[in-house]
Design an enzyme around this catalytic site. Structure first.
Site, mmCIF file in Angstrom:
data_model
loop_
_atom_site.group_PDB
_atom_site.id
_atom_site.type_symbol
_atom_site.label_atom_id
_atom_site.label_comp_id
_atom_site.label_asym_id
_atom_site.label_seq_id
_atom_site.Cartn_x
_atom_site.Cartn_y
_atom_site.Cartn_z
ATOM 1 N N HIS A 1 24.419 30.001 23.786
ATOM 2 C CA HIS A 1 23.305 29.111 24.105
ATOM 3 C C HIS A 1 23.216 27.558 23.289
ATOM 4 O O HIS A 1 23.523 27.751 22.332
ATOM 5 C CB HIS A 1 22.163 29.877 23.766
ATOM 6 C CG HIS A 1 22.015 30.973 24.527
ATOM 7 N ND1 HIS A 1 22.261 32.384 24.188
ATOM 8 C CD2 HIS A 1 21.350 31.353 25.731
ATOM 9 C CE1 HIS A 1 22.261 33.389 24.958
ATOM 10 N NE2 HIS A 1 21.627 32.722 26.252
ATOM 11 N N ARG B 1 23.816 47.702 30.158
ATOM 12 C CA ARG B 1 22.869 47.757 31.114
ATOM 13 C C ARG B 1 22.892 49.069 32.214
ATOM 14 O O ARG B 1 24.033 49.503 32.290
ATOM 15 C CB ARG B 1 23.149 46.487 32.233
ATOM 16 C CG ARG B 1 23.015 45.274 31.514
ATOM 17 C CD ARG B 1 23.415 43.845 32.226
ATOM 18 N NE ARG B 1 23.203 42.794 31.486
ATOM 19 C CZ ARG B 1 23.533 41.434 31.963
ATOM 20 N NH1 ARG B 1 24.065 41.616 33.168
ATOM 21 N NH2 ARG B 1 23.427 40.585 31.014
ATOM 22 N N CYS C 1 20.032 36.428 24.924
ATOM 23 C CA CYS C 1 19.528 35.166 24.765
ATOM 24 C C CYS C 1 18.192 35.427 24.005
ATOM 25 O O CYS C 1 18.042 34.604 23.086
ATOM 26 C CB CYS C 1 19.140 34.767 26.235
ATOM 27 S SG CYS C 1 19.037 35.766 27.241
ATOM 28 N N GLN D 1 29.601 40.081 26.468
ATOM 29 C CA GLN D 1 29.553 38.857 27.008
ATOM 30 C C GLN D 1 29.978 37.788 26.048
ATOM 31 O O GLN D 1 29.806 37.646 25.136
ATOM 32 C CB GLN D 1 28.016 38.734 27.240
ATOM 33 C CG GLN D 1 27.333 39.219 28.494
ATOM 34 C CD GLN D 1 25.929 38.938 28.670
ATOM 35 O OE1 GLN D 1 25.175 38.562 28.011
ATOM 36 N NE2 GLN D 1 25.642 38.430 29.957
ATOM 37 N N ASP E 1 28.777 35.013 25.231
ATOM 38 C CA ASP E 1 27.645 34.235 25.296
ATOM 39 C C ASP E 1 27.558 33.030 24.587
ATOM 40 O O ASP E 1 28.022 33.091 23.399
ATOM 41 C CB ASP E 1 26.398 35.256 25.031
ATOM 42 C CG ASP E 1 25.439 35.373 26.157
ATOM 43 O OD1 ASP E 1 25.438 34.419 27.130
ATOM 44 O OD2 ASP E 1 24.539 36.071 25.906
ATOM 45 N N HIS F 1 22.096 28.437 29.072
ATOM 46 C CA HIS F 1 22.854 29.655 28.841
ATOM 47 C C HIS F 1 24.234 29.341 29.557
ATOM 48 O O HIS F 1 24.268 28.537 30.533
ATOM 49 C CB HIS F 1 22.341 30.658 30.060
ATOM 50 C CG HIS F 1 20.989 31.042 29.602
ATOM 51 N ND1 HIS F 1 20.585 32.101 28.943
ATOM 52 C CD2 HIS F 1 19.665 30.451 29.867
ATOM 53 C CE1 HIS F 1 19.112 32.219 28.768
ATOM 54 N NE2 HIS F 1 18.678 31.261 29.398
ATOM 55 N N LYS G 1 21.365 25.995 38.220
ATOM 56 C CA LYS G 1 22.852 26.402 37.304
ATOM 57 C C LYS G 1 24.041 26.055 38.368
ATOM 58 O O LYS G 1 23.966 25.757 39.475
ATOM 59 C CB LYS G 1 22.713 27.978 37.605
ATOM 60 C CG LYS G 1 22.727 28.653 38.896
ATOM 61 C CD LYS G 1 22.801 30.098 38.579
ATOM 62 C CE LYS G 1 22.643 30.858 40.063
ATOM 63 N NZ LYS G 1 22.662 32.253 40.078
#
Length: 598
Positions: free
Chosen positions: A418, A396, A367, A414, A416, A544, A498
């Site tokens: 946005h 991670r 992000c 991910q 991902d 997100h 969320k």
């Protein structure tokens, strides 16, 4: 029929099934294709006529019908989220187990004992003791399967006596006095972090623990034939490898013995579907310990399946108005300080590296990179919404003891995305995200979801107005979809509300995958702006969202869901040609080449 003609038909059938499987209402498995080589003569010819093509497909489907599998009907077990009584049973059973352990082993010290998805656990510390006769030091006890049988027997007696379970509210000072009186140092640490009111739960006059509840009214309300102790594992206190090693007893508890029986059947089936075992057997992936734990190596067959998954993901996102982007794997440490990850997520990040006297950090998230791209130019309200998607690999730090196949790794991709939008665009954007989520997940056979809407926690950023508007938009989107959902009051992230979505697999297990999160934090930290219609500078709403969560974890779930028997469109091997003479080798290669392009 000539051999060449047979091979042509096989080539056609491979193409036909591959295309038809995208639309067929039944599930054609990779095993079904083996029937192609044994069907014998079939008068099927390639035709440009759509009706003839459909008829040919129907005849082929009929030929392989005995190999077609259908999903087994699975009776859905209750969960902690949808059955409050089950949650109370599990929580109370954990207390009963702790009481039983201390009855049998008085030296045991209790720590925490929460309910979990399919039961509960309790962590115990066994200190070294001194033999009263020899005065020799006795090593700390290591619990065995035989010990678990003794504990379960003691639990049954406690449940049979039907002790009342009562709540008591005490002052912090009183709680501390009682804890010191019984010599439970871990409870003192727990007490330090508790907010008032401080509550204790008692089992009769026999035993008590710090606890916020809830519980059943008495131990007799726990169905003892629906409780089973499972195994013992090690766990560090507070997850800190520098602290004491505890012994964790895992157990499961249900509302009746039939539910326990069904759960045990599910566990047996899960062992057969273990993605780690199937990944090795099918040569899909490996974890090479010489390279380090938690790092996935994708073998050719696994890569072929992954490529199909990712290609489908990309096509659907492009069709839904997303632009696909790519970002670096590392960035200057200052970026992670700006985003707040260095302050709030440092324990989950690998150590920074020195690059020409500057510190660089391998990315745990995508992000902040997207925020930099947004900020690269001045945006107008007419430019919004902006939708950026990325299959971005992140890294991670996970302790080695927590790593588990593809489900918990140190490097993963991910899916991902946005979205930067105006406040009045938010609900429509969320609806579109949920539509896309449904389209993608259903393509892989996941059609049953548990949905949670999480609202503002006590500690958060952003005004009341923006929280209320964002929560209303999320809830409005769920209602527009007609989806059932539960509300987790105060369970949102500090930066926004969320929606979380769990999928149900073929044997009834629930997996957390998709998430949609509003973010009021990063636009503020990165000073993201757009020029509104009146010329003023405003902050965009940032969303997100991920559908798979991570490609690796979703792949593991998919392998277990289909027990390694992929739908034909995903199968790494979709066609095998078996020439009976060297004279047709070249022709076989031509057929294979054409089939690969189908």
């Amino acid at each position: 029929m000539k051999l060449a003609s047979s091979l042509s038909i096989m080539s056609f059938l491979a193409i036909a099934v591959r295309r038809a499987s995208a639309f067929a209402p039944i599930r054609v498995t990779s095993r079904a294709l083996s029937a192609v080589g044994t069907m014998g003569s079939m008068n099927i010819s390639l035709s440009n006529n759509q009706r003839q093509f459909g008829a040919d497909i129907s005849r082929f489907m009929s030929a392989v019908a005995p190999e077609v599998t259908t999903e087994e009907v699975v009776e859905e077990l209750p969960t902690n989220d949808n059955d409050d009584q089950l949650l109370r049973i599990r929580h109370s059973a954990a207390h009963v187990m702790a009481m039983a352990v201390q009855q049998i082993f008085p030296e045991a010290q209790v720590t925490i004992g929460p309910w979990i998805d399919n039961g509960f656990y309790y962590d115990f510390f066994f200190p070294e003791t001194t033999d009263p006769e020899t005065r020799e030091t006795v090593p700390s006890r290591k619990l065995t399967d035989a010990d678990l049988k003794l504990v379960k027997k003691a639990m049954d007696k406690i449940m049979s006596k039907d002790y009342p379970i009562t709540r008591e509210e005490v002052t912090r000072e009183e709680a501390e006095r009682r804890i010191k009186e019984i010599g439970e140092p871990f409870k003192l640490e727990i007490l330090e972090r508790l907010e008032e009111p401080i509550t204790l739960y008692h089992i009769g006059d026999e035993w008590w623990d710090l606890c916020a509840g809830p519980h059943v009214e008495s131990t007799g309300k726990i169905p003892k034939k629906a409780v089973q102790l499972q195994h013992v594992a090690g766990a560090y206190w507070r997850g800190d490898e520098n602290r004491e090693m505890l012994q964790r007893i895992y157990a499961t508890a249900w509302k009746d013995p039939n539910q326990l029986k069904q759960y045990k059947k599910m566990l047996e089936e899960a062992k057969k579907r273990d993605h780690r075992m199937l990944g090795k057997q099918l040569d899909l992936f490996s974890i090479q310990e010489d390279a380090g734990g938690g790092l996935v190596f994708w073998h050719p067959k696994g890569s072929a399946v992954r490529r199909q998954i990712e290609d489908f993901w990309k096509e659907e996102h492009i069709d839904n108005g997303y632009d696909l982007v790519y970002t670096p794997h590392i960035a200057n440490l200052d970026l992670w300080k700006t985003s707040g990850h260095f302050d709030f997520y440092k324990e989950g990040m690998f150590d920074a590296m020195d690059v020409e006297n500057e510190e660089y950090q391998i990315k745990p998230m995508n992000c902040p990179f997207h925020c930099l791209m947004y900020k690269d130019e001045l945006r107008s309200y007419r430019d919004l919404p902006i939708r950026w998607g990325e299959l971005g690999t992140v890294y991670r730090y996970e302790r080695s003891g927590t790593l588990h196949g593809l489900m918990r790794v140190r490097g993963f991709t991910q899916d991902d995305a946005h979205i930067y939008c105006l406040p009045d665009q938010l609900q429509d954007e969320i609806v579109q995200v949920l539509d896309l989520t449904e389209t993608i997940l259903s393509r892989f056979g996941f059609n049953k979801y548990d949905i949670m809407l999480s609202t503002r926690p006590d500690k958060s950023v952003g005004s009341d107005d923006i929280w209320d508007a964002a929560t209303a938009a999320l809830e409005g989107a769920l209602k527009a979809k007609g989806w059932d959902y539960t509300i987790d009051e105060g369970g949102g992230a500090f930066y926004g509300p969320k929606i979380d979505l769990k999928i149900q697999d073929a044997i009834g297990r629930k997996w957390q995958c998709s998430t949609v999160q509003c973010d009021f934090n990063l636009p503020e930290r990165f000073e993201l702006e757009y020029v509104d219609a009146d010329g003023s500078r405003q902050r965009p709403i940032m969303v997100h969202r991920a559908i798979f969560g991570s490609v690796e974890r979703f792949f593991g779930i998919l392998v277990e869901n289909c027990a390694g028997d992929f739908p034909l469109w995903l199968a790494p091997t979709q066609l095998k040609l078996l020439p009976v003479t060297d004279a047709v080798q070249d022709y076989c290669k031509q057929v294979a080449k054409k089939a690969a392009k189908a």
